[in-house]
Design an enzyme around this catalytic site. Structure first.
Site, short mmCIF file in Angstrom:
data_model
loop_
_atom_site.label_atom_id
_atom_site.label_comp_id
_atom_site.label_asym_id
_atom_site.label_seq_id
_atom_site.Cartn_x
_atom_site.Cartn_y
_atom_site.Cartn_z
N TYR A 298 0.92 -1.07 -0.07
CA TYR A 298 0.09 -0.15 0.37
C TYR A 298 1.22 1.01 -0.25
CZ TYR A 298 -4.03 -2.63 -0.17
OH TYR A 298 -5.20 -3.87 -0.73
N HIS B 221 -14.94 1.00 -1.25
CA HIS B 221 -13.03 0.42 -0.51
C HIS B 221 -12.40 1.28 -0.33
CE1 HIS B 221 -14.67 -3.18 -3.85
NE2 HIS B 221 -15.57 -3.02 -3.02
N CYS C 263 -6.66 3.66 12.57
CA CYS C 263 -6.45 3.33 13.53
C CYS C 263 -7.45 1.47 13.74
CB CYS C 263 -6.52 4.21 14.68
SG CYS C 263 -5.74 3.56 15.67
N SER D 22 -14.88 -5.82 -13.02
CA SER D 22 -15.12 -6.95 -14.30
C SER D 22 -16.39 -7.49 -13.28
CB SER D 22 -13.53 -7.84 -13.95
OG SER D 22 -13.51 -7.47 -11.96
N LEU E 203 -14.09 -2.05 -21.40
CA LEU E 203 -13.04 -2.57 -22.34
C LEU E 203 -13.93 -3.35 -23.12
CD1 LEU E 203 -10.88 -0.87 -24.06
CD2 LEU E 203 -9.23 -2.35 -22.25
N GLU E 204 -14.18 -4.43 -22.37
CA GLU E 204 -14.37 -5.32 -22.44
C GLU E 204 -15.38 -6.14 -22.41
OE1 GLU E 204 -11.36 -8.05 -20.53
OE2 GLU E 204 -10.59 -7.57 -22.40
N ALA F 121 -12.24 3.98 -21.50
CA ALA F 121 -13.36 4.70 -20.64
C ALA F 121 -12.73 6.26 -21.41
CB ALA F 121 -12.99 4.73 -19.11
C1 BJW Z 1 -10.75 -1.25 -18.56
C2 BJW Z 1 -9.90 -0.67 -19.22
C3 BJW Z 1 -10.37 1.24 -19.78
C4 BJW Z 1 -9.75 -2.43 -18.42
N1 BJW Z 1 -11.27 1.60 -20.06
N2 BJW Z 1 -12.54 -0.36 -19.07
C5 BJW Z 1 -18.51 -15.76 -3.20
C6 BJW Z 1 -19.77 -15.13 -3.36
C7 BJW Z 1 -19.98 -14.16 -3.30
C8 BJW Z 1 -19.51 -13.16 -2.89
C9 BJW Z 1 -18.61 -14.01 -2.14
C10 BJW Z 1 -17.46 -15.09 -1.74
N3 BJW Z 1 -16.68 -15.37 -1.15
C11 BJW Z 1 -16.62 -14.76 -0.86
C12 BJW Z 1 -16.95 -13.41 -0.93
C13 BJW Z 1 -17.41 -11.66 -0.80
C14 BJW Z 1 -15.96 -10.82 -1.52
C15 BJW Z 1 -16.09 -11.36 -3.21
O1 BJW Z 1 -16.48 -10.47 -3.94
N4 BJW Z 1 -15.43 -12.50 -3.37
C16 BJW Z 1 -14.93 -13.03 -4.70
C17 BJW Z 1 -13.37 -12.61 -4.82
C18 BJW Z 1 -16.03 -13.50 -4.90
N5 BJW Z 1 -16.41 -9.71 -1.17
C19 BJW Z 1 -15.95 -9.02 -0.29
O2 BJW Z 1 -15.59 -9.61 1.20
C20 BJW Z 1 -16.35 -8.04 0.35
N6 BJW Z 1 -16.79 -7.68 1.54
C21 BJW Z 1 -17.92 -8.43 2.21
O3 BJW Z 1 -19.02 -8.95 1.11
O4 BJW Z 1 -18.39 -7.91 3.35
C22 BJW Z 1 -20.44 -8.41 3.57
C23 BJW Z 1 -21.40 -8.48 3.13
C24 BJW Z 1 -22.65 -8.44 2.64
C25 BJW Z 1 -23.38 -8.43 3.16
C26 BJW Z 1 -23.82 -6.77 1.79
C27 BJW Z 1 -22.04 -6.00 2.00
C28 BJW Z 1 -20.88 -7.05 2.61
C29 BJW Z 1 -14.94 -6.76 0.55
C30 BJW Z 1 -14.96 -6.54 -0.93
C31 BJW Z 1 -13.54 -5.71 -1.15
C32 BJW Z 1 -12.33 -5.72 -1.91
N7 BJW Z 1 -11.25 -4.93 -1.91
C33 BJW Z 1 -10.80 -4.88 -3.42
C34 BJW Z 1 -9.11 -4.01 -2.45
C35 BJW Z 1 -9.34 -2.66 -1.94
C36 BJW Z 1 -8.31 -1.86 -1.58
C37 BJW Z 1 -7.00 -1.99 -2.34
O5 BJW Z 1 -8.01 -0.93 -3.62
O6 BJW Z 1 -6.12 -3.10 -2.34
O7 BJW Z 1 -11.20 -4.08 -3.87
S1 BJW Z 1 -9.98 -6.47 -3.78
C38 BJW Z 1 -10.13 -5.59 -5.27
O8 BJW Z 1 -11.22 -5.70 -6.73
C39 BJW Z 1 -10.20 -3.85 -4.78
C40 BJW Z 1 -10.67 -3.56 -5.95
O9 BJW Z 1 -12.03 -2.23 -5.76
C41 BJW Z 1 -12.10 -4.55 -6.51
C42 BJW Z 1 -12.86 -4.85 -7.96
O10 BJW Z 1 -12.15 -4.72 -8.61
P1 BJW Z 1 -11.81 -3.80 -9.96
O11 BJW Z 1 -12.12 -2.43 -10.15
O12 BJW Z 1 -13.39 -4.31 -10.58
O13 BJW Z 1 -10.79 -3.95 -11.02
P2 BJW Z 1 -10.75 -5.37 -12.12
O14 BJW Z 1 -8.68 -5.41 -12.21
O15 BJW Z 1 -10.94 -6.86 -11.32
O16 BJW Z 1 -11.14 -4.96 -13.15
C43 BJW Z 1 -11.15 -3.70 -14.04
C44 BJW Z 1 -12.41 -4.37 -14.77
O17 BJW Z 1 -11.45 -3.17 -16.23
C45 BJW Z 1 -11.66 -4.91 -16.46
O18 BJW Z 1 -13.56 -5.38 -16.40
C46 BJW Z 1 -11.71 -4.42 -17.39
O19 BJW Z 1 -12.01 -4.99 -18.42
C47 BJW Z 1 -11.99 -3.07 -17.14
N8 BJW Z 1 -10.88 -2.07 -18.38
N9 BJW Z 1 -9.04 -0.74 -18.92
C48 BJW Z 1 -13.13 0.27 -19.48
N10 BJW Z 1 -9.19 1.59 -20.10
#
Ligand code: BJW
Length: 241
Positions: free
Chosen positions: A61, A117, A125, A185, A210-211, A227
């Site tokens: 981080y 997030h 803290c 994604s 993007l896709e 985007a």
């Molecule tokens: C472009 C582009 C261009 C590229 N133009 N587009 C089983 C089933 C369902 C859920 C779960 C499960 N087991 C566990 C869970 C829950 C879990 C979860 O979802 N796990 C999965 C792995 C299945 N989730 C959690 O634990 C969350 N908390 C939770 O659920 O609490 C309980 C609750 C219950 C009920 C209600 C509410 C809550 C917490 C999730 C925390 C995620 N944290 C992170 C790290 C944050 C800190 C950091 O930045 O380091 O968040 S992980 C990471 O993934 C980060 C992101 O915000 C997140 C999403 O990623 P994102 O943004 O989608 O990025 P990519 O890389 O995946 O995709 C990029 C996209 O851009 C692609 O589609 C490209 O095509 C596109 N692209 N260039 C346009 N130029």
């Protein structure tokens, strides 16, 4: 049943993900291997990883925090900031829910932004739960300005933790007339579930990516492209229409 994207738009909820910041030079999570020092993001972004090896996670981080500083918002951030400035009035609310921890929406001028997030430029803290604006490294254990404990961690939401602002997001989704998802994604919940929630309530849904993503089948329309091109096009369409 598909909803009508041509009907008049009122309240808008926009979900953004890493793809909107990709053209600003910030890495996405799941493209190109998504590895950092041979660790999967899923292995670094957890409370368990932090307990196991706090120095490794703090280093990850610290590196991300310093990498953000010299990045600039791109045309997609600027277009959403313009929409945020101009989309006002009765039944014309707007909320940008970002999964991103960078501050590029704010630096483009957007005000109605919710970081579900967390934020890279904030420290949390683990002892008293206070949050502090933070630009420096955390690896070498600064004390909490509120309680003095040596327990500051990145103010981000890891797997298994509750995202920020869920009540406000749920309320915005309930009154939304349009749900738009940009550059995510659809792999991480609860954000990945917003489109299904909107679609089941009959709210029109639009994806700009993007896709095709894991959630594409839920959207009434998916527009594919960078985007920086397709977000300004959509904003101009909306403001001009
Ligand atoms: C472009 C582009 C261009 C590229 N133009 N587009 C089983 C089933 C369902 C859920 C779960 C499960 N087991 C566990 C869970 C829950 C879990 C979860 O979802 N796990 C999965 C792995 C299945 N989730 C959690 O634990 C969350 N908390 C939770 O659920 O609490 C309980 C609750 C219950 C009920 C209600 C509410 C809550 C917490 C999730 C925390 C995620 N944290 C992170 C790290 C944050 C800190 C950091 O930045 O380091 O968040 S992980 C990471 O993934 C980060 C992101 O915000 C997140 C999403 O990623 P994102 O943004 O989608 O990025 P990519 O890389 O995946 O995709 C990029 C996209 O851009 C692609 O589609 C490209 O095509 C596109 N692209 N260039 C346009 N130029």
């Amino acid at each position: 049943m598909a909803s009508d994207l041509n009907r008049p738009v009122g309240n808008i909820v926009i979900l953004t993900g890493a793809g909107i910041s990709a053209e600003s030079g910030i890495d996405t999570f799941r493209n190109g291997g998504g590895l950092w020092e041979k660790h999967r993001v899923e292995d670094v972004a957890t409370p368990q990883a932090f307990r196991r090896d706090p120095d490794l996670v703090q280093r990850f981080y610290d590196m991300r925090r310093s990498a953000i500083a010299d990045k600039q918002p791109n045309a997609a951030h600027h277009a959403l900031a313009k929409l945020d400035r101009e989309w006002h009035g009765e039944r014309r609310d707007l909320l940008i829910v970002t999964q991103n921890v960078d501050d590029l929406h704010e630096r483009a001028g957007a005000k109605r932004v919710l970081h579900m997030h967390g934020e890279a430029l904030s420290a949390l803290c683990s002892s008293c739960g206070s949050r502090h604006p933070w630009r420096d490294d955390l690896q070498h254990g600064p004390a909490c300005p509120s309680c003095g404990e040596q327990r500051l961690r990145p103010d981000v939401v890891w797997f298994g933790e509750m995202p920020y602002g869920m009540d406000r997001i749920e309320a915005a989704l309930r009154k939304a007339d349009l749900f738009v998802s940009i550059g995510t994604s659809g792999a991480v919940y609860p954000a990945a579930g917003f489109v299904a929630q909107a679609a089941q309530a009959g709210v029109p849904t639009l994806e700009l990516n993007l896709e095709r993503s894991e959630g594409s089948d839920w959207f009434d329309e998916s527009r594919l492209g960078a985007a920086s091109r397709i977000v300004p096009e959509w904003v101009e369409e909306l403001l001009g229409g």
